[in-house]
Design an enzyme around this catalytic site. Structure first.
Site, PDB file in Angstrom:
ATOM      1  N   LYS A 130      37.865  27.551  57.705  1.00 25.90           N
ATOM      2  CA  LYS A 130      39.263  27.315  58.044  1.00 25.90           C
ATOM      3  C   LYS A 130      40.096  27.154  56.776  1.00 25.90           C
ATOM      4  CE  LYS A 130      40.585  23.350  58.043  1.00 25.90           C
ATOM      5  NZ  LYS A 130      41.320  22.444  57.075  1.00 25.90           N
ATOM      6  N   ILE A 177      37.858  23.069  54.259  1.00 23.52           N
ATOM      7  CA  ILE A 177      37.814  24.387  54.911  1.00 23.52           C
ATOM      8  C   ILE A 177      37.053  24.340  56.243  1.00 23.52           C
ATOM      9  CG2 ILE A 177      38.229  25.849  52.909  1.00 23.52           C
ATOM     10  CD1 ILE A 177      35.221  26.103  52.519  1.00 23.52           C
ATOM     11  N   ASP A 209      40.565  18.575  63.654  1.00 22.19           N
ATOM     12  CA  ASP A 209      40.529  20.020  63.408  1.00 22.19           C
ATOM     13  C   ASP A 209      39.631  20.791  64.375  1.00 22.19           C
ATOM     14  OD1 ASP A 209      42.254  19.822  61.292  1.00 22.19           O
ATOM     15  OD2 ASP A 209      40.737  20.058  59.728  1.00 22.19           O
ATOM     16  N   VAL A 227      30.457  21.008  51.373  1.00 22.33           N
ATOM     17  CA  VAL A 227      30.832  19.942  52.302  1.00 22.33           C
ATOM     18  C   VAL A 227      32.051  19.188  51.771  1.00 22.33           C
ATOM     19  CG1 VAL A 227      28.472  19.698  53.133  1.00 22.33           C
ATOM     20  CG2 VAL A 227      29.246  18.280  51.227  1.00 22.33           C
TER      21      VAL A 227
END
Length: 284
Positions: A17, A106, A143, A102
């Site tokens: 993302k 994103i 998200d 991590v």
């Protein structure tokens, strides 16, 4: 609802993302923040597959899998949530191939949880519509619903009020992701936000809205990790269509019109910062 008969399914991608713009408007009484953002997704990311099992198991491998908790994980949380909703046993062996850094802005665990829901929705033969699966996922994180859909969309509220945008000019654009291989805390970055409302996203097509927009978390992220500014400065020298930090960092991105430009930019950046991680892909 599902009958828990395992179905044959292939790999499911947890699409990376990016936030083309991220405006933080205010902090809410519950501690979350009201935002306006433009989500976009690459065609690459972590990958998951599933095998039959009598119980819920998670195996994590891949270049960024070391040190991740294989029991207390958003992937297993997502599996339990879907099983409870479908009133079936949470029985599956999930294999997560962790290809993305991590705590990097994103998607990460949110994208993995979203991909788990899509994967098990098929594997357990539950067959919820994608939008219903996204609504179910809201309790897993701000998200996650956007990551379930994994298409360009506008996000408001805490990022879970979504309006899909089919922007043909954006789809297929090449993206370069760059991360300094340093994890930073999303919660801390939001705590360090200056509290100033810089205004809304405005109107127009997605690219113009993104170009006129900003990421209000860049400043506190750079204060915590100055390497982010170094990456952004180097990306600005590659003649991108747009470059910015994604989410709460530390990953930054640049958009390009063609593959060659993105590949050249990746080569130059890794020459200048050989310790960094970089990946190219295209917007779905």
């Amino acid at each position: 609802m599902g009958n828990a008969r395992p179905q044959a399914v292939g790999w499911e991608t947890a699409y990376a993302k990016i936030n083309l713009a991220l405006h933080v408007r205010r902090q809410l009484p519950n501690g979350y923040h009201e935002i306006e953002t433009i989500f976009a997704f690459l065609d690459r990311g972590d990958r998951l597959r599933v095998q039959p099992s009598d119980c819920l198991q998670l195996t994590i491998d891949g270049p960024f899998g070391a040190g991740l908790d294989q029991e207390d994980n958003l992937v297993t949380d997502a599996a339990k949530l879907l099983a409870t909703h479908a009133n079936i046993p949470a029985a599956a062996h999930i294999i997560l191939e962790k290809n993305l850094p991590v705590s990097s802005g994103i998607g990460g665990g949110s994208a993995d949880a979203a991909a788990t829901l899509r994967l098990l929705n098929k594997f357990w033969d539950i067959n919820l519509p994608l939008r219903e699966l996204a609504s179910l996922s809201a309790s897993l994180g701000a998200d996650v619903p956007a990551c379930v859909i994994s298409q360009t969309c506008l996000g408001t509220g805490i990022g879970q009020d979504l309006v899909s945008v089919d922007d043909l000019a954006l789809r297929g654009m090449r993206v370069l992701l760059v991360n300094p291989r340093v994890a930073i805390s999303t919660a801390q970055i939001f705590r360090d936000w200056d509290g100033v409302d810089g205004g809304s996203l405005g109107d127009g097509d997605i690219l113009s809205m993104s170009s006129k927009g900003r990421n209000d978390l860049e400043r506190p992220a750079i204060a915590q990790l100055p390497l982010i500014k170094d990456i952004l400065d180097k990306l600005s020298q590659t003649d991108p269509v747009l470059h910015r930090m994604s989410g709460s960092g530390a990953t930054c991105f640049a958009l390009f019109d063609d593959t060659e430009a993105a590949d050249i930019a990746q080569f130059k950046l890794l020459q200048a910062m050989p310790e960094a991680w970089a990946l190219t892909g295209e917007i779905r």
